[in-house]
Each structure stands twice: as structure tokens, then as C-alpha cells.
Design a protein around this motif. Structure first.
Motif, PDB file in Angstrom:
ATOM      1  N   ILE A   2       0.822  -1.143   0.049  1.00 27.88           N
ATOM      2  CA  ILE A   2       0.063   0.000  -0.146  1.00 27.88           C
ATOM      3  C   ILE A   2       0.883   1.188   0.080  1.00 27.88           C
ATOM      4  N   ASN A   3       2.251   1.264   0.331  1.00 28.41           N
ATOM      5  CA  ASN A   3       2.934   2.317   0.505  1.00 28.41           C
ATOM      6  C   ASN A   3       3.820   2.453  -0.783  1.00 28.41           C
ATOM      7  N   GLU A   4       3.112   2.376  -1.780  1.00 32.75           N
ATOM      8  CA  GLU A   4       3.791   2.508  -3.379  1.00 32.75           C
ATOM      9  C   GLU A   4       3.457   3.745  -3.816  1.00 32.75           C
ATOM     10  N   TYR A   5       4.501   4.777  -3.971  1.00 35.62           N
ATOM     11  CA  TYR A   5       4.111   5.959  -4.624  1.00 35.62           C
ATOM     12  C   TYR A   5       5.004   6.031  -5.654  1.00 35.62           C
ATOM     13  N   TYR A   6       4.643   6.817  -6.604  1.00 32.49           N
ATOM     14  CA  TYR A   6       5.206   6.857  -7.921  1.00 32.49           C
ATOM     15  C   TYR A   6       5.375   8.375  -8.417  1.00 32.49           C
ATOM     16  N   LEU A   7       6.646   8.786  -9.091  1.00 33.70           N
ATOM     17  CA  LEU A   7       6.934  10.201  -9.265  1.00 33.70           C
ATOM     18  C   LEU A   7       7.056  10.403 -10.777  1.00 33.70           C
ATOM     19  N   PHE A   8       6.444  11.512 -11.193  1.00 30.50           N
ATOM     20  CA  PHE A   8       6.478  11.837 -12.685  1.00 30.50           C
ATOM     21  C   PHE A   8       7.906  12.484 -12.751  1.00 30.50           C
ATOM     22  N   LYS A   9       8.878  12.022 -13.071  1.00 35.31           N
ATOM     23  CA  LYS A   9      10.235  12.750 -13.352  1.00 35.31           C
ATOM     24  C   LYS A   9      10.771  12.627 -14.504  1.00 35.31           C
ATOM     25  N   ASP A  10      11.449  13.667 -15.073  1.00 39.21           N
ATOM     26  CA  ASP A  10      12.049  13.495 -16.556  1.00 39.21           C
ATOM     27  C   ASP A  10      11.304  12.791 -17.420  1.00 39.21           C
ATOM     28  N   ASN A  11       9.885  13.471 -17.562  1.00 39.38           N
ATOM     29  CA  ASN A  11       8.895  13.059 -18.469  1.00 39.38           C
ATOM     30  C   ASN A  11       8.656  11.275 -18.463  1.00 39.38           C
ATOM     31  N   GLY A  15       9.662   4.762 -10.094  1.00 38.56           N
ATOM     32  CA  GLY A  15       9.100   4.175  -8.887  1.00 38.56           C
ATOM     33  C   GLY A  15       9.215   2.732  -8.747  1.00 38.56           C
ATOM     34  N   PRO A  16       8.217   2.119  -7.956  1.00 36.72           N
ATOM     35  CA  PRO A  16       7.588   2.629  -6.671  1.00 36.72           C
ATOM     36  C   PRO A  16       8.655   3.049  -5.575  1.00 36.72           C
TER      37      PRO A  16
END
Length: 208
Positions: A2-11, A15-16
Motif C-alpha cells: 500500500i505504500n507504493e508511490y510513483y513520481l513523474f520525473k524526467d517525463n 518508482g515505486p
């Protein structure tokens, strides 16, 4: 997980990551994050689980429910006014003592108007630089604001640099025009900004 976050970085989607990993990475308030509890991307500052992290870094993003109301700002002003009045009187007293010891006299009777004008001028200069200096420090506000748990921030919720803080406080001269209408402008401003806040693009936030 449940602690999975994703980043939108460098297009691209990266993650996670878990919550602690993102904080260790020094995530910024504008970083777009896909939370495991949301269906769409959001700025990190919009995710409540990062509130304490940003607050610990002195970042308080201004929103409608945390900007300071008229009552708190008035109380902080009255406290600061008392502090600066005492400081101005002490400073003027030192000037009188110095002049008396260097010239041997100081005609307090014939120069009453000049003295009052000088005290007012000293008070205005002290007020501007006192507020600007404190707002540019880690406390992010004057003594009165610190007591009332108020801080001054920019649109990103971050501390002001001295140039912006000085510009904000010089703009208070404009707010004082027309019977101080600019100070009362916060009563109908959506984000409770006075004219000088609007000109400097700053906000007064109450820490919770």
C-alpha cells in the motif's frame, strides 16, 4: 504494497517508492506524485501525509483554511507596536543623552514638534526593517507573529528572502493610505491578503 508511490520525473513514471524514501529524497512541493490512495497525479503539497514533512522544513503552503484571519493579525500588530514604541523611545532617549553630553544642552521645550516628528520617523524606519529582518529569518515573522504562531510565506509556502520581505514592508506605506484601507482589504480577500501582501505575492499563515 500500500505504500507504493510513483513520481513523474524526467517525463517518465518512476518508482515505486515508499513514504520514507520520498522524504529522504527531499521531495519538493511541486513534485507530481501518484499516491496509492489516489487515482490521479497530485502535487506533493496536496498530499496530507507529507504535511508534517514540509512543516518541519518551514514550508507552509497557503490555502484557504490556514491563512491568518483579521483577529490574529491585529493581535500580532498590537504586540509589535508595543515592542517598537518602547524601542523608539529608548533610541530617542539615547540620542538626547548623546546630544546633551556632546553639546552641553538640548532644548526640549522649543523642539517638541521636531522631537515628535523624529520619533515618528524613527518608529517607521524601525517598523519596516524590524519586520523585514524577522520575516527573512527562520522564524519567518516578527515577535508578535511568533507569539501568535503566524509566519509570512511566499506563494510556495516558503520563507521570504530579505529583498521580498523589505518590499512587502515598504508596501505597507501604500496599505496605510485612505484610512488604512489596504490593511482592511484582507476582510474581503479570498486568501486574506492586505494590499502589501498582494503586491509582494505573500501570505500570512497560522501554524497548526
Amino acid at each position: 504494497m500500500i505504500n507504493e508511490y510513483y513520481l513523474f520525473k524526467d517525463n517518465e513514471k518512476q518508482g515505486p517508492y515508499n513514504h520514507n524514501e520520498l522524504m529522504d529524497m527531499g521531495i519538493g512541493i511541486h513534485q507530481m506524485v501518484l499516491s496509492p490512495l489516489a487515482e490521479d497525479w497530485q502535487a506533493a503539497s496536496d498530499l496530507p501525509e507529507f504535511d508534517e514533512y514540509f512543516k518541519s522544513a518551514g514550508i507552509y503552503v497557503p490555502v484557504a483554511n490556514n491563512v491568518a484571519n483579521f483577529g490574529w493579525r491585529l493581535l500580532a500588530y498590537l504586540i509589535d507596536d508595543a515592542v517598537l514604541f518602547i524601542a523608539a523611545v529608548i533610541l530617542w532617549s539615547l540620542v538626547v543623552i548623546i546630544v546633551r553630553y556632546t553639546t552641553g544642552s538640548f532644548d526640549t521645550d522649543s523642539n517638541t514638534t521636531d522631537q515628535e516628528l523624529m520619533i515618528r520617523l524613527i518608529a517607521v524606519v524601525l517598523w519596516i526593517f524590524y519586520n523585514a529582518a524577522f520575516e527573512a529569518t527562520k522564524v519567518q515573522g516578527s515577535i508578535g507573529k511568533v507569539i501568535c504562531r503566524l509566519i509570512v510565506v511566499d506563494g510556495n509556502g516558503q520563507r521570504l528572502n530579505f529583498t521580498t520581505a523589505l518590499a512587502r514592508n515598504l508596501s505597507k506605506i501604500i496599505s496605510s493610505f485612505l484610512c488604512s484601507l489596504g490593511f482592511f482589504a484582507m476582510l474581503w480577500s479570498p486568501m486574506k491578503q492586505c494590499w502589501h501582501d498582494q503586491m509582494a505575492k505573500t501570505f500570512v499563515v497560522r501554524k497548526t
